[in-house]
Design a protein around this motif. Structure first.
Motif, PDB file in Angstrom:
ATOM      1  N   ALA A  52     -21.144  -2.100  -4.682  1.00  0.00           N
ATOM      2  CA  ALA A  52     -20.545  -2.525  -6.293  1.00  0.00           C
ATOM      3  C   ALA A  52     -21.455  -2.237  -7.036  1.00  0.00           C
ATOM      4  O   ALA A  52     -21.037  -1.568  -8.004  1.00  0.00           O
ATOM      5  N   GLU A  53     -23.310  -2.701  -7.016  1.00  0.00           N
ATOM      6  CA  GLU A  53     -23.703  -2.412  -7.919  1.00  0.00           C
ATOM      7  C   GLU A  53     -24.040  -0.664  -8.498  1.00  0.00           C
ATOM      8  O   GLU A  53     -25.043  -0.696  -9.161  1.00  0.00           O
ATOM      9  N   PHE A  59     -13.057  -2.017  -2.451  1.00  0.00           N
ATOM     10  CA  PHE A  59     -11.604  -1.770  -1.885  1.00  0.00           C
ATOM     11  C   PHE A  59     -10.294  -2.704  -2.801  1.00  0.00           C
ATOM     12  O   PHE A  59      -9.891  -2.847  -2.875  1.00  0.00           O
ATOM     13  N   ARG A  60     -11.255  -4.232  -2.782  1.00  0.00           N
ATOM     14  CA  ARG A  60     -10.517  -4.944  -3.085  1.00  0.00           C
ATOM     15  C   ARG A  60     -10.039  -5.605  -4.690  1.00  0.00           C
ATOM     16  O   ARG A  60      -9.863  -6.458  -5.442  1.00  0.00           O
ATOM     17  N   ASP A  71      -2.579   0.649  -5.162  1.00  0.00           N
ATOM     18  CA  ASP A  71      -2.715  -0.227  -4.532  1.00  0.00           C
ATOM     19  C   ASP A  71      -4.193   1.262  -3.416  1.00  0.00           C
ATOM     20  O   ASP A  71      -2.886   1.837  -2.630  1.00  0.00           O
ATOM     21  N   PRO A  72      -5.252   0.889  -3.649  1.00  0.00           N
ATOM     22  CA  PRO A  72      -5.946   1.500  -2.421  1.00  0.00           C
ATOM     23  C   PRO A  72      -6.079   1.322  -1.290  1.00  0.00           C
ATOM     24  O   PRO A  72      -5.808   2.432   0.138  1.00  0.00           O
ATOM     25  N   MET A  73      -5.427  -0.025  -0.753  1.00  0.00           N
ATOM     26  CA  MET A  73      -5.214  -0.361   0.487  1.00  0.00           C
ATOM     27  C   MET A  73      -3.684   0.941   1.139  1.00  0.00           C
ATOM     28  O   MET A  73      -3.515   1.222   2.371  1.00  0.00           O
ATOM     29  N   GLN A 130     -19.773   1.083   6.641  1.00  0.00           N
ATOM     30  CA  GLN A 130     -18.360   1.067   6.221  1.00  0.00           C
ATOM     31  C   GLN A 130     -17.578   2.205   5.295  1.00  0.00           C
ATOM     32  O   GLN A 130     -16.914   2.617   5.050  1.00  0.00           O
ATOM     33  N   ASN A 131     -19.373   2.276   4.583  1.00  0.00           N
ATOM     34  CA  ASN A 131     -18.968   2.957   3.103  1.00  0.00           C
ATOM     35  C   ASN A 131     -19.356   4.654   3.709  1.00  0.00           C
ATOM     36  O   ASN A 131     -19.672   5.011   4.418  1.00  0.00           O
ATOM     37  N   VAL A 132     -18.062   5.122   2.825  1.00  0.00           N
ATOM     38  CA  VAL A 132     -17.744   6.371   2.891  1.00  0.00           C
ATOM     39  C   VAL A 132     -19.024   7.142   1.806  1.00  0.00           C
ATOM     40  O   VAL A 132     -18.843   8.324   1.455  1.00  0.00           O
TER      41      VAL A 132
END
Ligand code: APR
Length: 279
Positions: A52-53, A59-60, A71-73, A130-132
């Motif tokens: 995030a930084e 995702f949320r 909605d990305p989900m 979990q990051n891509v």
């Protein structure tokens, strides 16, 4: 752990019971630093909060601009791609280009430093992400298992060829392989199986770990959300670093509330006496 699919549990509730206050948090960092100095095998699970930084929205987080109404989900499913291949491929291509313009932040750098410090004295360090976005590797982390694949790799649905895509925007959506087939990002969508290799690496690392960190993840997406339980069942001490409480906050031995880009460098400095020198 083979054949495990990506699942999301939403709508959790949390009862706050963390130890708050600056002095208390400082003491927790000291305790975690002592545990890190003693640790022989460390596993760190990371999620979107770590990036995030670097400017990559979690995702949320609310979607912006053109994508506001999505909605990305809901975009992250094979059904969405079947139904709206152009929209989904374009969304992922925009995320890929966004990642290209982002750099690792001090949180990524601290995890790479943690690995160097631990392996330098004969310990083990495994980063399960979990990051891509590939930012851990860009920061210098070496032993990284990408649980949800990589936005940099795209796979042909017809011939299966998987390639790194580091160039500019695709000229059409979905992009086409040389064989004429459609390409999709080689990332794991909800309902899909996780890469066997990454799962096997997770299982191996969790089996022997004595210290487990959950950093910048909402801890609701399976199977990663269950890793802490595996680590605890094997006797590992557990730490959470997050800006907000999550379903595992009550469970961990130490909860450090804050931004990973601030907490992790401070922790590394406290453990080994500064990011660059000292012991
Ligand atoms: N430092 C630490 N934590 C942060 C920061 C920060 N700077 N910014 C946000 N967070 C925390 C949030 O409080 C939240 O708990 O990061 C978490 C991000 O949660 P999610 O967006 O749910 O990301 P993640 O847990 O990685 O999601 C898992 O779900 O959408 C799927 O496959 C996708 O990999 C993703 C998976």
């Amino acid at each position: 752990m083979g054949g495990i699919t990506l699942l999301c549990r939403v709508g959790y509730s949390v009862t706050l019971h963390e130890r708050e206050g600056r002095g208390v948090q400082e003491r927790i960092v000291d305790e975690v630093a002592a545990a890190l100095r003693e640790a022989k095998s460390v596993v760190v699970l990371t999620g979107a909060g770590v990036s995030a930084e670097s400017g990559i929205p979690t995702f949320r987080d609310a979607m912006e601009g053109l994508w506001e109404k999505f909605d990305p989900m809901e975009l992250a499913t094979p059904e969405a791609f079947d139904k709206h291949p152009r929209v989904v491929a374009r969304w992922y291509d925009e995320r890929r280009l966004q990642c290209a313009s982002c750099k690792p932040n001090p949180g990524h750098a601290a995890l790479a430093e943690m690995e160097r410090r631990l392996t330098g004295k004969g310990g083990r360090f495994t980063l399960l992400t979990q990051n891509v976005d590939g930012l851990h590797q860009a920061a210098g982390s070496a032993n990284v298992a990408e649980l949800h694949g990589s936005i940099w790799r795209w796979r042909c649905l017809r011939c299966g060829l998987t390639r790194e895509e580091r160039g500019g925007a695709f000229d059409r959506y979905p992009p086409r392989c040389e064989c004429g087939g459609w390409k999709r990002p080689a990332i794991v969508w909800f309902g899909e199986g996780l890469p066997e290799e990454a799962l096997a690496a997770s299982e191996r690392a969790l089996r022997s770990c004595d210290l487990f960190f959950s950093v910048g993840t909402s801890a609701v997406v399976q199977p990663s959300a269950s890793f802490i339980h595996v680590a605890r069942s094997r006797g590992a001490k557990t730490v959470e670093v997050n800006r907000e409480p999550t379903p595992i906050t009550r469970l961990v031995d130490w909860s450090i509330r804050g931004k990973s880009g601030e907490v992790l460098p401070a922790l590394v400095a406290r453990t080994w006496g500064g990011a660059e020198g000292g012991t």
